[in-house]
Design an enzyme around this catalytic site. Structure first.
Site: not given
Ligand code: GCO
Ligand code: MG
Length: 393
Positions: A138, A150, A201, A203, A227, A253, A274, A330, A393
């Site tokens: 990634r 991020y 990602d 995010h 992602e 996630e 995820r 991951e 975020w």
């Molecule tokens: C990822 C995630 C993490 C999250 C974190 C929040 O893809 O690994 O986005 O980086 O930001 O798990 O607690």
């Molecule tokens: Mg993520």
């Protein structure tokens, strides 16, 4: 609760037969909410119960709560579920993947996290991961003009976003990012060729139409997945993204149940789901999600950031080794202190993790050592636009 580099909550269940099992109960930045839920509302129900009845206990904690779902409750349920699978494996003398139906593959392909302050540093990091044997990486990069993009940590192998007692403020600019991202992946593909899977990602930062544009602009670089391209409260939003791009989509996630992803899966709006053990109700519930996903050729891609403890990682690896529709896992490495507090049977070799052959989930907690790292409250950052508006975020 313990903080060997970052906070973890672990549930340990002990039986009168002398067996014990552990489960991860960590909800990053909200640890004590889960601890309180477990202590006040779950543990009293478990005392004296038959530890072999995993399904019935799951139903008791889910249906029996009346107030269903939500990350706090589902994390608490996951911790109990994981500990009970651990106990069942120890009682049977088998690793959990055997109880699930046995291995469907020889190892679990993982992706690592390359991050750098700029394009060149990130591309160099991708190279470092390839040298370590990773087949998938990634890539996240600092963006000129975006303060605190991020995925870019102060450290390299151990990037930790939750690093302040009150949420740190980062800034976000969508236009700058949309222009920047294709340049990042252009450099990485040019420097590292086609034999590495690349992931990214977003995010939760974009609107659906912006996500469609990003997906299109990344098509020449053949990502394994893009992602969390847009917030997922509105599952229908992914139809628009899907109609715009062939870049594969990964989401989930932050999901805590099958109801958070059933429309995405049934309408074939995503390619990878995820959800993982600790936040999605444990192995018992995650396998239902995977079963639904399999009907639609959606594959798994379990969340594996460092805020998920080795107890979650161990359980996820047993799940991954078995699950027919596995995609990728991951893998953000934990610190040495964390690995010492949680001795584990899983191991990394040439881009693959294997859960090992120890009975149960193959992960334990050294409570004496854990006690030397007291809980240290930390929260995840927040993001604002340059005019001060709160963003995702
Ligand atoms: C990822 C995630 C993490 C999250 C974190 C929040 O893809 O690994 O986005 O980086 O930001 O798990 O607690
Ligand atoms: Mg993520």
């Amino acid at each position: 609760m313990t903080c060997p580099g970052r906070n973890f909550v672990t549930l340990k269940i002990v039986t009168d037969q002398g067996l014990h099992g552990i489960g991860d109960a960590t909800l990053n930045g909200r640890e004590k909410a889960v601890v309180a839920y477990l202590e006040e509302h779950v543990v009293p129900l478990l005392i004296g119960k038959d530890a072999s009845r995993i399904e019935d206990i799951w139903q008791l904690l889910y249906r029996g709560a009346y107030w269903r779902r939500g990350p706090v409750k589902m994390t608490a349920i996951a911790a109990v579920d994981t500990a009970l699978w651990d106990i069942k494996g120890k009682a049977a003398g088998m690793p959990v993947y055997q109880l699930l139906g046995g291995a469907s593959r020889d190892g679990v392909m993982v992706y690592g996290h390359a991050n750098g302050a700029d394009i060149q540093e990130t591309s160099d990091e991708v190279g470092r991961y390839i040298e370590m044997g990773y087949k998938a990486v990634r890539a996240q990069s600092g963006i000129p003009g975006v303060k605190g993009a991020y995925g870019v940590g102060r450290g390299k192998l151990h990037y930790e976003p939750a690093d302040a007692t009150l949420p740190a403020e980062t800034l976000w600019n969508t236009s700058t990012y949309l222009n920047f991202a294709p340049k990042l992946f252009d450099r990485i593909r040019n420097e590292h060729g086609d034999n590495v899977e690349l992931l990214h990602d977003v995010h939760h930062r974009l609107t659906p139409i912006e996500a469609g544009r990003l997906g299109q602009s990344l098509e020449p670089y053949r990502l394994f997945w893009m992602e969390d391209c847009t917030p997922v409260e509105n599952q229908e939003a992914f139809r628009l993204v899907r109609n715009k791009t062939t870049t594969p989509l990964a989401v989930g996630e932050i999901f805590s149940s099958i109801y958070d992803c059933k429309d995405l899966i049934q309408n074939q709006l995503i390619d990878y789901i995820r959800a993982t053990v600790v936040h999605a109700g444990g192995i018992t519930h995650l396998r239902q999600i995977a079963g639904l996903a399999a009907l639609y050729q959606v594959r798994t891609g379990c969340h594996g950031a460092t805020d998920l403890s080795p107890a979650c990682m161990g359980a996820a690896l047993h799940f991954d080794l078995w699950v027919p529709n596995f995609g990728i896992q991951e893998y953000m490495r934990h610190t040495e202190e964390t690995d010492e507090v949680f001795p584990h049977a899983y191991s990394f070799s040439d881009g693959y993790l294997h859960p090992g052959e120890a009975p149960g989930i193959g992960v334990d907690i050294d409570e004496e050592l854990a006690a030397k790292f007291p809980y240290n409250p930390k929260q995840l950052p927040i993001a604002r636009l340059y005019d001060g508006t709160m963003w995702n975020w």
